[in-house]
Design a protein around this motif. Structure first.
Motif, mmCIF file in Angstrom:
data_model
loop_
_atom_site.group_PDB
_atom_site.id
_atom_site.type_symbol
_atom_site.label_atom_id
_atom_site.label_comp_id
_atom_site.label_asym_id
_atom_site.label_seq_id
_atom_site.Cartn_x
_atom_site.Cartn_y
_atom_site.Cartn_z
ATOM 1 N N ALA A 111 0.835 -1.204 0.000
ATOM 2 C CA ALA A 111 0.000 0.000 0.000
ATOM 3 C C ALA A 111 0.872 1.258 0.000
ATOM 4 C CB ALA A 111 -0.925 -0.013 1.214
ATOM 5 N N LEU A 112 1.975 1.228 0.724
ATOM 6 C CA LEU A 112 2.887 2.367 0.761
ATOM 7 C C LEU A 112 3.507 2.604 -0.611
ATOM 8 C CD1 LEU A 112 4.217 4.540 2.495
ATOM 9 C CD2 LEU A 112 5.996 2.876 3.059
ATOM 10 N N VAL A 113 3.904 1.553 -1.290
ATOM 11 C CA VAL A 113 4.480 1.692 -2.631
ATOM 12 C C VAL A 113 3.450 2.298 -3.573
ATOM 13 C CG1 VAL A 113 5.274 0.403 -4.658
ATOM 14 C CG2 VAL A 113 6.172 -0.146 -2.398
ATOM 15 N N ARG A 114 2.226 1.817 -3.497
ATOM 16 C CA ARG A 114 1.186 2.297 -4.401
ATOM 17 C C ARG A 114 0.782 3.740 -4.119
ATOM 18 N NH1 ARG A 114 -2.826 -2.936 -4.626
ATOM 19 N NH2 ARG A 114 -1.561 -4.155 -6.056
ATOM 20 N N SER A 115 0.817 4.134 -2.862
ATOM 21 C CA SER A 115 0.337 5.472 -2.512
ATOM 22 C C SER A 115 1.415 6.545 -2.620
ATOM 23 C CB SER A 115 -0.231 5.465 -1.093
ATOM 24 O OG SER A 115 0.796 5.222 -0.153
ATOM 25 N N SER A 116 2.666 6.153 -2.692
ATOM 26 C CA SER A 116 3.731 7.155 -2.737
ATOM 27 C C SER A 116 4.252 7.299 -4.157
ATOM 28 C CB SER A 116 4.876 6.770 -1.798
ATOM 29 O OG SER A 116 5.603 5.695 -2.332
ATOM 30 N N ASP A 117 4.910 8.418 -4.387
ATOM 31 C CA ASP A 117 5.527 8.674 -5.693
ATOM 32 C C ASP A 117 6.972 8.182 -5.731
ATOM 33 O OD1 ASP A 117 3.193 9.929 -6.449
ATOM 34 O OD2 ASP A 117 3.896 11.934 -5.895
ATOM 35 N N ARG A 118 7.428 7.645 -4.615
ATOM 36 C CA ARG A 118 8.812 7.208 -4.528
ATOM 37 C C ARG A 118 8.998 5.867 -5.235
ATOM 38 N NH1 ARG A 118 9.901 7.253 1.693
ATOM 39 N NH2 ARG A 118 8.019 6.030 1.547
ATOM 40 N N PRO A 119 10.190 5.616 -5.744
ATOM 41 C CA PRO A 119 10.477 4.322 -6.382
ATOM 42 C C PRO A 119 10.428 3.186 -5.361
ATOM 43 C CG PRO A 119 12.300 5.877 -6.706
ATOM 44 C CD PRO A 119 11.309 6.530 -5.823
ATOM 45 N N VAL A 120 10.205 1.998 -5.866
ATOM 46 C CA VAL A 120 10.125 0.813 -5.005
ATOM 47 C C VAL A 120 11.415 0.637 -4.212
ATOM 48 C CG1 VAL A 120 9.883 -1.698 -5.004
ATOM 49 C CG2 VAL A 120 8.468 -0.324 -6.526
ATOM 50 N N ALA A 121 12.535 0.870 -4.849
ATOM 51 C CA ALA A 121 13.831 0.687 -4.172
ATOM 52 C C ALA A 121 13.958 1.609 -2.971
ATOM 53 C CB ALA A 121 14.968 0.935 -5.158
ATOM 54 N N GLN A 122 13.481 2.841 -3.095
ATOM 55 C CA GLN A 122 13.586 3.782 -1.974
ATOM 56 C C GLN A 122 12.645 3.376 -0.838
ATOM 57 O OE1 GLN A 122 12.832 7.844 -2.985
ATOM 58 N NE2 GLN A 122 13.276 8.591 -0.925
ATOM 59 N N VAL A 123 11.430 2.962 -1.173
ATOM 60 C CA VAL A 123 10.487 2.514 -0.142
ATOM 61 C C VAL A 123 11.056 1.284 0.559
ATOM 62 C CG1 VAL A 123 8.175 1.594 0.275
ATOM 63 C CG2 VAL A 123 8.492 3.470 -1.342
ATOM 64 N N ALA A 124 11.630 0.383 -0.217
ATOM 65 C CA ALA A 124 12.216 -0.827 0.365
ATOM 66 C C ALA A 124 13.352 -0.469 1.311
ATOM 67 C CB ALA A 124 12.710 -1.747 -0.749
ATOM 68 N N ARG A 125 14.171 0.463 0.901
ATOM 69 C CA ARG A 125 15.294 0.886 1.754
ATOM 70 C C ARG A 125 14.770 1.493 3.056
ATOM 71 N NH1 ARG A 125 18.299 2.811 -2.145
ATOM 72 N NH2 ARG A 125 17.079 4.720 -2.262
ATOM 73 N N ASP A 126 13.713 2.318 2.952
ATOM 74 C CA ASP A 126 13.135 2.940 4.150
ATOM 75 C C ASP A 126 12.540 1.900 5.096
ATOM 76 O OD1 ASP A 126 13.861 5.359 3.080
ATOM 77 O OD2 ASP A 126 11.832 5.888 2.401
ATOM 78 N N LEU A 127 11.992 0.833 4.528
ATOM 79 C CA LEU A 127 11.370 -0.220 5.355
ATOM 80 C C LEU A 127 12.374 -1.268 5.822
ATOM 81 C CD1 LEU A 127 8.078 -0.818 3.331
ATOM 82 C CD2 LEU A 127 8.326 0.388 5.509
#
Length: 94
Positions: free
Chosen positions: A16-32
């Protein structure tokens, strides 16, 4: 391995975070703190699960598998009955 390490709720929230944000998947993954390929696979799996064609295909595949098991079981029962009939026919002299 990633599907066992993280809870289903965590995976759903990450998707849900990946879908709702404009950030790339790699950045969301790094944050998580998740491998980016693992997160990418979770997103793909969620998309496939929501696709009505895929859902229909998997339901069809499950039905086909169930029917194949049933056919094997019925063929086994038929073979047992055939052997029993042959045995009893020999015993009774038919």
């Amino acid at each position: 391995m990633g599907t066992y390490r993280y809870s289903a709720e965590f995976r759903a929230d990450a998707v849900a975070l990946v879908r709702s944000s404009d950030r790339p998947v790699a950045q969301v993954a790094r944050d998580l703190g998740v491998n980016h390929e693992t997160l990418r696979q979770w997103v793909k799996a969620a998309e496939r699960a929501e696709d009505p064609v895929v859902v229909a295909e998997s339901a069809k595949d499950a039905e086909i598998a169930r029917l194949r098991r049933q056919v094997r079981e019925l063929e086994t029962e038929r073979e047992i009955l055939r052997k029993a009939a042959k045995y009893f026919a020999r015993e009774t002299g038919w």
